[in-house]
Design a protein around this motif. Structure first.
Motif, PDB file in Angstrom:
ATOM      1  N   HIS A  45       0.809  -1.209   0.000  1.00 39.21           N
ATOM      2  CA  HIS A  45       0.000   0.000   0.000  1.00 39.21           C
ATOM      3  C   HIS A  45       0.854   1.277   0.000  1.00 39.21           C
ATOM      4  CE1 HIS A  45      -2.839  -3.073   1.489  1.00 39.21           C
ATOM      5  NE2 HIS A  45      -3.752  -2.338   0.872  1.00 39.21           N
ATOM      6  N   ASN A  46       2.144   1.132  -0.274  1.00 39.52           N
ATOM      7  CA  ASN A  46       3.045   2.280  -0.292  1.00 39.52           C
ATOM      8  C   ASN A  46       3.698   2.374  -1.669  1.00 39.52           C
ATOM      9  OD1 ASN A  46       5.165   4.136  -0.001  1.00 39.52           O
ATOM     10  ND2 ASN A  46       5.568   3.537   2.122  1.00 39.52           N
ATOM     11  N   LYS A  47       3.243   3.315  -2.474  1.00 39.12           N
ATOM     12  CA  LYS A  47       3.744   3.400  -3.852  1.00 39.12           C
ATOM     13  C   LYS A  47       5.235   3.726  -3.901  1.00 39.12           C
ATOM     14  CE  LYS A  47       2.382   8.251  -4.561  1.00 39.12           C
ATOM     15  NZ  LYS A  47       1.577   9.164  -5.399  1.00 39.12           N
ATOM     16  N   PHE A  48       5.725   4.451  -2.909  1.00 38.23           N
ATOM     17  CA  PHE A  48       7.148   4.786  -2.879  1.00 38.23           C
ATOM     18  C   PHE A  48       7.980   3.543  -2.557  1.00 38.23           C
ATOM     19  CE2 PHE A  48       4.920   8.698  -1.481  1.00 38.23           C
ATOM     20  CZ  PHE A  48       5.239   9.502  -2.571  1.00 38.23           C
TER      21      PHE A  48
ATOM     22  N   ASP B  39       8.496   1.987   5.313  1.00 40.68           N
ATOM     23  CA  ASP B  39       7.747   3.165   5.742  1.00 40.68           C
ATOM     24  C   ASP B  39       8.195   4.440   5.028  1.00 40.68           C
ATOM     25  OD1 ASP B  39       6.124   1.844   7.684  1.00 40.68           O
ATOM     26  OD2 ASP B  39       7.855   1.766   9.025  1.00 40.68           O
ATOM     27  N   VAL B  40       8.878   4.286   3.903  1.00 37.85           N
ATOM     28  CA  VAL B  40       9.376   5.451   3.182  1.00 37.85           C
ATOM     29  C   VAL B  40       8.209   6.343   2.759  1.00 37.85           C
ATOM     30  CG1 VAL B  40       9.330   4.297   0.937  1.00 37.85           C
ATOM     31  CG2 VAL B  40      10.879   6.212   1.307  1.00 37.85           C
ATOM     32  N   ASP B  41       8.405   7.655   2.863  1.00 36.69           N
ATOM     33  CA  ASP B  41       7.364   8.596   2.444  1.00 36.69           C
ATOM     34  C   ASP B  41       7.919   9.514   1.365  1.00 36.69           C
ATOM     35  OD1 ASP B  41       8.996  10.392   3.773  1.00 36.69           O
ATOM     36  OD2 ASP B  41       7.748  10.459   5.571  1.00 36.69           O
ATOM     37  N   SER B  42       7.140  10.483   0.950  1.00 39.40           N
ATOM     38  CA  SER B  42       7.540  11.369  -0.144  1.00 39.40           C
ATOM     39  C   SER B  42       8.784  12.182   0.209  1.00 39.40           C
ATOM     40  CB  SER B  42       6.387  12.308  -0.520  1.00 39.40           C
ATOM     41  OG  SER B  42       5.987  13.079   0.603  1.00 39.40           O
TER      42      SER B  42
ATOM     43  N   SER C 293      11.425  11.190   2.240  1.00 34.37           N
ATOM     44  CA  SER C 293      12.652  10.382   2.263  1.00 34.37           C
ATOM     45  C   SER C 293      12.830   9.517   1.012  1.00 34.37           C
ATOM     46  CB  SER C 293      12.662   9.481   3.503  1.00 34.37           C
ATOM     47  OG  SER C 293      11.522   8.640   3.525  1.00 34.37           O
ATOM     48  N   TYR C 294      11.813   9.465   0.177  1.00 38.42           N
ATOM     49  CA  TYR C 294      11.853   8.604  -1.017  1.00 38.42           C
ATOM     50  C   TYR C 294      13.034   8.936  -1.930  1.00 38.42           C
ATOM     51  CZ  TYR C 294      10.731   7.268  -5.829  1.00 38.42           C
ATOM     52  OH  TYR C 294      10.798   6.804  -7.115  1.00 38.42           O
ATOM     53  N   SER C 295      13.238  10.220  -2.204  1.00 36.71           N
ATOM     54  CA  SER C 295      14.295  10.624  -3.126  1.00 36.71           C
ATOM     55  C   SER C 295      15.675  10.194  -2.639  1.00 36.71           C
ATOM     56  CB  SER C 295      14.267  12.141  -3.326  1.00 36.71           C
ATOM     57  OG  SER C 295      15.256  12.555  -4.246  1.00 36.71           O
ATOM     58  N   THR C 296      15.925  10.369  -1.335  1.00 31.95           N
ATOM     59  CA  THR C 296      17.214   9.965  -0.766  1.00 31.95           C
ATOM     60  C   THR C 296      17.399   8.454  -0.849  1.00 31.95           C
ATOM     61  OG1 THR C 296      17.198  11.827   0.771  1.00 31.95           O
ATOM     62  CG2 THR C 296      18.655   9.985   1.302  1.00 31.95           C
ATOM     63  N   LYS C 297      16.362   7.696  -0.501  1.00 31.06           N
ATOM     64  CA  LYS C 297      16.431   6.234  -0.566  1.00 31.06           C
ATOM     65  C   LYS C 297      16.682   5.769  -2.002  1.00 31.06           C
ATOM     66  CE  LYS C 297      15.245   4.988   3.743  1.00 31.06           C
ATOM     67  NZ  LYS C 297      16.013   4.068   4.612  1.00 31.06           N
ATOM     68  N   LYS C 298      16.034   6.418  -2.940  1.00 34.59           N
ATOM     69  CA  LYS C 298      16.177   6.071  -4.351  1.00 34.59           C
ATOM     70  C   LYS C 298      17.620   6.261  -4.801  1.00 34.59           C
ATOM     71  CE  LYS C 298      14.059   5.611  -8.590  1.00 34.59           C
ATOM     72  NZ  LYS C 298      13.087   4.555  -8.992  1.00 34.59           N
ATOM     73  N   LYS C 299      18.210   7.375  -4.400  1.00 36.82           N
ATOM     74  CA  LYS C 299      19.600   7.651  -4.779  1.00 36.82           C
ATOM     75  C   LYS C 299      20.557   6.673  -4.110  1.00 36.82           C
ATOM     76  CE  LYS C 299      19.236  12.565  -5.982  1.00 36.82           C
ATOM     77  NZ  LYS C 299      17.764  12.564  -6.129  1.00 36.82           N
ATOM     78  N   LEU C 300      20.321   6.353  -2.838  1.00 36.41           N
ATOM     79  CA  LEU C 300      21.179   5.399  -2.135  1.00 36.41           C
ATOM     80  C   LEU C 300      21.104   4.011  -2.787  1.00 36.41           C
ATOM     81  CD1 LEU C 300      20.630   6.238   1.652  1.00 36.41           C
ATOM     82  CD2 LEU C 300      22.717   6.553   0.311  1.00 36.41           C
TER      83      LEU C 300
END
Length: 236
Positions: free
Chosen positions: A71-74, A107-110, A112-119
């Motif tokens: 249920h978390n698109k990110f 539990d990533v949200d909008s 923190s998503y960008s940082t997680k994506k880059k990592l």
């Protein structure tokens, strides 16, 4: 008996993958893309890699976390990226690193998503040896790490006696550690301090192996620390 055990293991892998394909096909957002990966790229490798990764991930995710993922698109987007990486994993440690990373994205949200994506993208660009060296630098000072990966130098006479293939292999080994440090620096995972070059002597403090300025010290950046923490390698 050995053939029977292999047969059982193969069936378990095939069953797990078949179930995985069915589940992923029903998952919104990333399901279709993941099913396509499993249905085309992965079968060429007997699906062993994807099954090994899913096994590691299953050890870490609770039922409630799986429900959160769905249920978390990110989180689903990051999970899709992780599946692409899982297809190419060659070691058990790497499966654990990727599984740990994805567990931290539930539990990533909008924000923190960008940082997680880059990592996650950075993780894809690292080899297992890159990670091993990064972990070593986080624990011990740079020169001790460098010695661990150094090679025994040969004299000019010994080098001339080597076969062409042996010379090529030796040259690869000479630049090996320097290449890993350069990659870690390029990805902003380590801060490298080089020795100052004497303007009156062009060759002063030049690394004979890489042709680059000698490294005086090397330590992790905040990004490097964050990556190791996310993959569960900070205390490994």
């Amino acid at each position: 008996m050995q053939d029977s055990n292999i047969d059982i293991q193969t069936k378990r892998v095939d069953t797990a993958v078949a179930l995985t394909k069915g589940v992923l096909g029903a998952v919104p957002f990333a399901g279709g893309a993941l099913a396509e990966i499993i249905g085309s790229v992965v079968p060429n490798q007997r699906l062993d890699r994807i099954a090994a990764f899913l096994t590691e991930l299953d050890k870490r995710l609770k039922k409630v976390e799986v429900e959160k993922l769905n249920h978390n698109k990110f989180a689903l987007d990051l999970f899709e990226d992780g599946m692409y990486q899982a297809v190419r994993i060659l070691s058990e440690d790497r499966n654990k690193y990727l599984a740990n990373f994805l567990k931290h994205t539930i539990d990533v949200d909008s924000d923190s998503y960008s940082t997680k994506k880059k990592l996650l993208g950075i993780l894809q660009e690292l080899t297992d040896k890159d990670i091993e060296i990064l972990k070593s630098i986080s624990k011990i000072w740079y020169q001790a790490t460098a010695r661990k990966y150094s090679i025994i130098p040969v004299t000019y006479g010994q080098y001339d006696k080597l076969l062409d293939e042996e010379k090529n292999e030796y040259e690869h080994l000479r630049v090996d550690f320097g290449l890993h440090i350069a990659n870690l620096q390029r990805l902003n995972l380590v801060h490298v301090k080089t020795k100052e070059i004497d303007p009156e002597w062009d060759d002063s403090h030049i690394d004979n192996d890489t042709g680059l300025p000698e490294v005086d010290d090397c330590n992790l950046t905040k990004i490097g620390e964050l990556l190791l923490s996310n993959i569960g390698a900070i205390d490994c």
